[in-house]
Scaffold this active site. Sequence first.
Site, PDB file in Angstrom:
ATOM      1  N   HIS A 136       0.851  -1.196   0.000  1.00 44.05           N
ATOM      2  CA  HIS A 136       0.000   0.000   0.000  1.00 44.05           C
ATOM      3  C   HIS A 136       0.883   1.241   0.000  1.00 44.05           C
ATOM      4  CE1 HIS A 136      -4.084   1.769   1.351  1.00 44.05           C
ATOM      5  NE2 HIS A 136      -3.352   2.722   0.805  1.00 44.05           N
ATOM      6  N   HIS A 138       1.820   4.890  -1.590  1.00 47.69           N
ATOM      7  CA  HIS A 138       1.597   6.100  -2.377  1.00 47.69           C
ATOM      8  C   HIS A 138       2.988   6.606  -2.765  1.00 47.69           C
ATOM      9  CE1 HIS A 138      -2.721   6.928  -1.112  1.00 47.69           C
ATOM     10  NE2 HIS A 138      -2.351   5.993  -0.243  1.00 47.69           N
ATOM     11  N   LYS A 219      -5.856  -0.403  -8.922  1.00 47.94           N
ATOM     12  CA  LYS A 219      -6.367   0.137  -7.669  1.00 47.94           C
ATOM     13  C   LYS A 219      -7.638   0.914  -7.992  1.00 47.94           C
ATOM     14  CE  LYS A 219      -6.777   1.635  -3.443  1.00 47.94           C
ATOM     15  NZ  LYS A 219      -5.836   2.591  -2.862  1.00 47.94           N
ATOM     16  N   HIS A 221     -10.241   3.448  -6.233  1.00 46.47           N
ATOM     17  CA  HIS A 221     -10.244   4.335  -5.068  1.00 46.47           C
ATOM     18  C   HIS A 221     -11.453   5.255  -5.103  1.00 46.47           C
ATOM     19  CE1 HIS A 221      -8.991   7.288  -2.089  1.00 46.47           C
ATOM     20  NE2 HIS A 221      -8.011   6.473  -1.734  1.00 46.47           N
ATOM     21  N   ASP A 223     -11.861   8.246  -4.206  1.00 43.46           N
ATOM     22  CA  ASP A 223     -11.663   9.629  -4.633  1.00 43.46           C
ATOM     23  C   ASP A 223     -11.798   9.782  -6.148  1.00 43.46           C
ATOM     24  OD1 ASP A 223     -11.151   9.908  -1.970  1.00 43.46           O
ATOM     25  OD2 ASP A 223      -9.304  11.056  -2.206  1.00 43.46           O
ATOM     26  N   HIS A 248     -10.247   0.624  -2.387  1.00 40.41           N
ATOM     27  CA  HIS A 248     -10.581   1.528  -1.288  1.00 40.41           C
ATOM     28  C   HIS A 248     -12.027   1.921  -1.565  1.00 40.41           C
ATOM     29  CE1 HIS A 248      -9.604   5.465   1.059  1.00 40.41           C
ATOM     30  NE2 HIS A 248     -10.890   5.516   0.717  1.00 40.41           N
ATOM     31  N   HIS A 274      -6.913  -1.124   3.972  1.00 34.17           N
ATOM     32  CA  HIS A 274      -7.368  -0.641   5.289  1.00 34.17           C
ATOM     33  C   HIS A 274      -8.822  -1.045   5.540  1.00 34.17           C
ATOM     34  CE1 HIS A 274      -8.489   2.576   2.586  1.00 34.17           C
ATOM     35  NE2 HIS A 274      -7.273   3.069   2.573  1.00 34.17           N
ATOM     36  N   HIS A 322      -6.868  13.636   2.195  1.00 33.88           N
ATOM     37  CA  HIS A 322      -7.970  13.566   1.235  1.00 33.88           C
ATOM     38  C   HIS A 322      -8.509  14.940   0.860  1.00 33.88           C
ATOM     39  CE1 HIS A 322      -8.091   9.260   0.854  1.00 33.88           C
ATOM     40  NE2 HIS A 322      -7.801   9.220   2.140  1.00 33.88           N
ATOM     41  N   ARG A 338     -15.357   8.277   9.342  1.00 34.30           N
ATOM     42  CA  ARG A 338     -14.308   7.280   9.135  1.00 34.30           C
ATOM     43  C   ARG A 338     -13.561   6.911  10.403  1.00 34.30           C
ATOM     44  NH1 ARG A 338     -11.146   8.545   3.527  1.00 34.30           N
ATOM     45  NH2 ARG A 338      -9.382   7.876   4.798  1.00 34.30           N
ATOM     46  N   ASP A 362       0.336   2.513   3.778  1.00 39.88           N
ATOM     47  CA  ASP A 362      -0.409   3.708   3.347  1.00 39.88           C
ATOM     48  C   ASP A 362       0.517   4.915   3.436  1.00 39.88           C
ATOM     49  OD1 ASP A 362      -2.455   5.244   2.389  1.00 39.88           O
ATOM     50  OD2 ASP A 362      -3.845   4.842   4.017  1.00 39.88           O
TER      51      ASP A 362
END
Length: 569
Positions: A136, A138, A219, A221, A223, A248, A274, A322, A338, A362
């Site tokens: 995970h 980034h 992935k 996600h 967003d 995610h 997660h 985020h 969350r 993460d």
Amino acid sequence: MKKISRKEYVSMYGPTTGDKVRLGDTDLIAEVEHDYTIYGEELKFGGGKTLREGMSQSNNPSKEELDLIITNALIVDYTGIYKADIGIKDGKIAGIGKGGNKDMQDGVKNNLSVGPATEALAGEGLIVTAGGIDTHIHFISPQQIPTAFASGVTTMIGGGTGPADGTNATTITPGRRNLKWMLRAAEEYSMNLGFLAKGNTSNDASLADQIEAGAIGFKIHEDWGTTPSAINHALDVADKYDVQVAIHTDTLNEAGCVEDTMAAIAGRTMHTFHTEGAGGGHAPDIIKVAGEHNILPASTNPTIPFTVNTEAEHMDMLMVCHHLDKSIKEDVQFADSRIRPQTIAAEDTLHDMGIFSITSSDSQAMGRVGEVITRTWQTADKNKKEFGRLKEEKGDNDNFRIKRYLSKYTINPAIAHGISEYVGSVEVGKVADLVLWSPAFFGVKPNMIIKGGFIALSQMGDANASIPTPQPVYYREMFAHHGKAKYDANITFVSQAAYDKGIKEELGLERQVLPVKNCRNITKKDMQFNDTTAHIEVNPETYHVFVDGKEVTSKPANKVSLAQLFSIF
């Protein structure tokens, strides 16, 4: 035959069968299950020792002759906790067992032959594990890579293009051009690397193009919009190309609830990131998917172990990661939905039950890239202190729990992403990505890291000193980091489709390039020591978590092991 005391034996050759070793300052006790070295025939390098020609070194060189032998190592692996010599040849683990001179010693196999071309590394008193795998990532800053490497992680999987807002929030390298840049950038680093493409589209051609450009999976996600349609299309293409899909899910439940996501997945294999939910995902009950047979559930390290500071720390992290604004009421409500102490408290327990299978970081997006290994062992220790020994343990040790937690950052992420043929464990035939630990510093500060069979990082003293040990002693890059050696010592993982089309030659890559495989024919049952399935429910009003009808939780710790004691300076 002359005998020596057990204390003398351990001081010379390291622990043997039945001896126990404490891991760092934890309450975790490893017991040596078997010793494959032969009493009286042990290898030992140095003045007046046995690793010399006519004794433990053969004077008849053979094609099996090792490049490097690690002597008398205590191997801690999902395959067992045992003592052995480790032979390395051509960058891979050639043999595990009794090494030496087969012309003079009993029990030496051809794949553990020591000869004039063999280097020696004293493993007596050290623990050897496989290099960690963090799935995970980034890829926000390249400085993450040496930071993770120094912690014992030797493989990083994720996505990104640098500190763009898309990367700050999502582990995605979108599109052929961005994948090209990242695959070329990977050439620089001492780390195995693999990149995830954007799965947030219903356009199959776009999805396929990214896999053929070198991505090892998708992935999806929230967003970018985690819709049932995107999930279905990404899985369809993943099934065609044999790559993994990581997800995610939709915190706001905009496109559907957890039941809709599971319906879109439709029994197909998926790696959930997660899975507790503080890092994102259907609020408040994404955690329930962890019990499903087709889900490979992971945690990220900001929520493990659960401590008195966890809840407060997460709010600020979430707002930054985020792109949220504290002045906007809806953004604050999004963050509040969350961060649920009840589900975070259950997460530690689900790890101890083997329901959560993988740990990851993460990195720079709520998680700490250099703490995957440390926090995994802190969680194991916290759970032992709170819940006692696991019922599966045999004997007065914690071997089962140790294998359970080690598997979460070694073999299980390797299986999940189709690289277990190459890395993830200390087994013959696998790449020699090995981490050597002093037991007192286990899980916190490696002693040395071997990458592709060559020493890449080590604690090292003053280069102008007369011996290697004078202070200041700190991590320094070794020769595997430099020149063209780094190309031989490291791997870039790509899809089988990209591999078959010659992505290495197309992009002019010099590192080893290897294809991922067997990503789609796996289930939760393939997760070593972490294959428990169960019916999980979350009370929608109180957020309490129930496993097969019984509430599960844990207490927040006010003190953890492997912490400030090891970081005084």
